[in-house]
Design an enzyme around this catalytic site. Sequence first.
Site, PDB file in Angstrom:
ATOM      1  N   GLU A 257      -2.918  -1.446   4.380  1.00 26.59           N
ATOM      2  CA  GLU A 257      -2.088  -1.121   3.176  1.00 26.59           C
ATOM      3  C   GLU A 257      -2.721  -1.710   2.240  1.00 26.59           C
ATOM      4  O   GLU A 257      -2.787  -1.110   1.199  1.00 26.59           O
ATOM      5  CB  GLU A 257      -0.882  -2.152   3.571  1.00 26.59           C
ATOM      6  CG  GLU A 257       0.106  -1.519   4.688  1.00 26.59           C
ATOM      7  CD  GLU A 257       0.702  -0.209   4.407  1.00 26.59           C
ATOM      8  OE1 GLU A 257       1.263   0.128   3.090  1.00 26.59           O
ATOM      9  OE2 GLU A 257       0.443   0.852   5.145  1.00 26.59           O
ATOM     10  N   TRP A 260      -5.071   1.131   1.342  1.00 23.19           N
ATOM     11  CA  TRP A 260      -4.450   2.182   0.649  1.00 23.19           C
ATOM     12  C   TRP A 260      -4.132   1.931  -0.822  1.00 23.19           C
ATOM     13  O   TRP A 260      -4.385   2.874  -1.731  1.00 23.19           O
ATOM     14  CB  TRP A 260      -3.058   2.472   1.017  1.00 23.19           C
ATOM     15  CG  TRP A 260      -2.565   3.234   2.236  1.00 23.19           C
ATOM     16  CD1 TRP A 260      -2.781   3.044   3.517  1.00 23.19           C
ATOM     17  CD2 TRP A 260      -2.786   4.929   2.234  1.00 23.19           C
ATOM     18  NE1 TRP A 260      -2.666   4.204   4.372  1.00 23.19           N
ATOM     19  CE2 TRP A 260      -2.541   5.286   3.521  1.00 23.19           C
ATOM     20  CE3 TRP A 260      -3.003   5.652   1.184  1.00 23.19           C
ATOM     21  CZ2 TRP A 260      -2.681   6.738   3.742  1.00 23.19           C
ATOM     22  CZ3 TRP A 260      -2.914   6.959   1.255  1.00 23.19           C
ATOM     23  CH2 TRP A 260      -2.831   7.466   2.514  1.00 23.19           C
ATOM     24  N   TRP A 288      11.145  23.347  -9.835  1.00 25.03           N
ATOM     25  CA  TRP A 288      12.013  22.672  -9.487  1.00 25.03           C
ATOM     26  C   TRP A 288      13.551  22.688  -9.825  1.00 25.03           C
ATOM     27  O   TRP A 288      13.534  23.246 -10.995  1.00 25.03           O
ATOM     28  CB  TRP A 288      11.584  21.080 -10.168  1.00 25.03           C
ATOM     29  CG  TRP A 288      10.074  20.818  -9.481  1.00 25.03           C
ATOM     30  CD1 TRP A 288       8.996  20.602 -10.368  1.00 25.03           C
ATOM     31  CD2 TRP A 288       9.774  20.315  -8.388  1.00 25.03           C
ATOM     32  NE1 TRP A 288       7.855  20.344  -9.622  1.00 25.03           N
ATOM     33  CE2 TRP A 288       8.467  19.958  -8.314  1.00 25.03           C
ATOM     34  CE3 TRP A 288      10.651  19.900  -7.014  1.00 25.03           C
ATOM     35  CZ2 TRP A 288       7.564  19.327  -7.400  1.00 25.03           C
ATOM     36  CZ3 TRP A 288       9.669  19.244  -5.998  1.00 25.03           C
ATOM     37  CH2 TRP A 288       8.324  19.223  -6.092  1.00 25.03           C
ATOM     38  N   ASN A 323       9.228  -0.357   2.042  1.00 24.05           N
ATOM     39  CA  ASN A 323       8.292   0.785   1.828  1.00 24.05           C
ATOM     40  C   ASN A 323       8.831   2.109   2.775  1.00 24.05           C
ATOM     41  O   ASN A 323       8.873   3.041   2.177  1.00 24.05           O
ATOM     42  CB  ASN A 323       6.959   0.340   2.409  1.00 24.05           C
ATOM     43  CG  ASN A 323       6.014   1.492   2.180  1.00 24.05           C
ATOM     44  OD1 ASN A 323       5.824   2.141   0.797  1.00 24.05           O
ATOM     45  ND2 ASN A 323       5.066   1.962   2.908  1.00 24.05           N
ATOM     46  N   TRP A 341       8.891  15.379  -8.460  1.00 24.63           N
ATOM     47  CA  TRP A 341       8.728  13.835  -8.234  1.00 24.63           C
ATOM     48  C   TRP A 341       8.231  13.148  -9.457  1.00 24.63           C
ATOM     49  O   TRP A 341       8.591  11.761  -9.378  1.00 24.63           O
ATOM     50  CB  TRP A 341       7.330  14.062  -7.411  1.00 24.63           C
ATOM     51  CG  TRP A 341       6.077  14.835  -8.251  1.00 24.63           C
ATOM     52  CD1 TRP A 341       5.690  16.164  -8.140  1.00 24.63           C
ATOM     53  CD2 TRP A 341       5.122  14.290  -8.762  1.00 24.63           C
ATOM     54  NE1 TRP A 341       4.661  16.479  -8.964  1.00 24.63           N
ATOM     55  CE2 TRP A 341       4.286  14.907  -9.522  1.00 24.63           C
ATOM     56  CE3 TRP A 341       4.904  12.740  -9.387  1.00 24.63           C
ATOM     57  CZ2 TRP A 341       3.225  14.733 -10.188  1.00 24.63           C
ATOM     58  CZ3 TRP A 341       3.885  12.699 -10.259  1.00 24.63           C
ATOM     59  CH2 TRP A 341       2.974  13.420 -10.560  1.00 24.63           C
ATOM     60  N   TRP A 364       4.399   8.790  -4.558  1.00 27.07           N
ATOM     61  CA  TRP A 364       5.662   9.895  -4.951  1.00 27.07           C
ATOM     62  C   TRP A 364       4.782  11.279  -4.757  1.00 27.07           C
ATOM     63  O   TRP A 364       5.465  12.217  -4.253  1.00 27.07           O
ATOM     64  CB  TRP A 364       6.026   9.950  -6.366  1.00 27.07           C
ATOM     65  CG  TRP A 364       7.317   8.982  -6.675  1.00 27.07           C
ATOM     66  CD1 TRP A 364       7.171   7.750  -6.823  1.00 27.07           C
ATOM     67  CD2 TRP A 364       8.471   9.755  -6.225  1.00 27.07           C
ATOM     68  NE1 TRP A 364       8.457   7.370  -6.640  1.00 27.07           N
ATOM     69  CE2 TRP A 364       9.275   8.234  -6.325  1.00 27.07           C
ATOM     70  CE3 TRP A 364       9.134  10.675  -5.608  1.00 27.07           C
ATOM     71  CZ2 TRP A 364      10.691   8.401  -6.133  1.00 27.07           C
ATOM     72  CZ3 TRP A 364      10.394  10.688  -5.726  1.00 27.07           C
ATOM     73  CH2 TRP A 364      11.116   9.652  -5.841  1.00 27.07           C
TER      74      TRP A 364
END
Length: 433
Positions: A257, A260, A288, A323, A341, A364
Amino acid sequence: MEKITLFWFRRDLRMEDNMGLYYAYENEEKVLPLFIFDSDILNKLEDKADARVQFIHERIRILHEELRKYNSSILVRKGNPLEVFQSLSREFEIKNVYTNRDYEPYARKRDQEVESFLKEKNIPFYDFKDQVIHEKKEITTEKGEFYKVFTPYSRMWLKKFKASKVDTVSLDGRKNSFYQTKPLPLPSLEEIGFQKSHIEIPPLDINKPLIKKYDKTRNYPSLNGTSRLGIHLRFGTISIRKLVLEAAQLNETYLNELIWREFYMMILYHNPQVVDKAFKSQYDQIPWRNKEEEFELWCRGETGYPMVDAGMRELNQTGYMHNRVRMVTASFLTKHLLIDWRWGEAYFAKKLLDFELSSNNGGWQWAAGTGTDAQPYFRIFNPESQLNKFDKEEKYVKKWIPEYGTEKYPKPMVDHKTARERALKIYKEALGK
């Protein structure tokens, strides 16, 4: 005017294991720490009871107290950073400026402006790597390019980490370098235009037993299974080196993590355009739906999907969302409702205590399928099966939705199967699949 060296605190609000601060005290005399409440950032915050500003203010107060032990203080100003340095250059004879690097587009532009001004005044500007283990172009492919996929990036990150010696640094024995002064005035929260928040900040605690079983507990939002150190990493009240050396060795998944986090920082550094554009540019063709009334229901946690609603209510009340639930809520907004998004990202940016531009943007875009190494556009979370899998006893949803299971709780605002088919159709047409 007295000669001084300035150390500029930003995202590194600690004395312990602070790389730029260490080198300032190692190399200079009369180092005066500085913190600027950046009006360019503060003026954009709508909530004047923003818990993050209160947290920063409290950390500055703690630094203020720590420096008193050395008969020193911290200089606190509010304003545009360039204008603050222009003003300080008239108050002091500034010998050097030290700081730690930041990688976000706004921060890089700000630092370039300040450095250019200092250069005109023949004042050296020194910056150091502090908030990451590997930065900029330290992790690249054999061709010298940045990685677009996480797995090979993480392999190279680990390889380099194991081959290098990561050490913490200490200010012990460097007390003579502190600028000797009476405590300088510390503006109140109200004086910088903010007020106290009711939201609680998670304590700074490296919980080793929790981290040791992180891989087994992290996906279940009803459990206390995550470290809650995000805000401390964001504002540098904990050193990433200390966290990696002390805790991440305990659990490979937890270390992953943290990798990341650096992967997304590296993506943003090399691709500043992702702040408002899709990493995969073809995804900016998606039409969208962007129904404002539907977005409002999502924001309030009234979609009729319990895991989505519980997550949004947890976020609104605490500034935190688990998360696993972040992924479900983001997928629901972008796929089920076909809302851009960027709308969801901006809402999270307003609410999350641990908001970090690179991770928020990366997360996102991952959920929407628009980002680097994102989930494929055709992977659409089923909020009901996610609930059954990760909150089977419904402890999490019952905690955050008091009316759950009664007639007051709304029916699902959209049918999962219908919404999934609509999303697949829209994405396929936009991408020419």
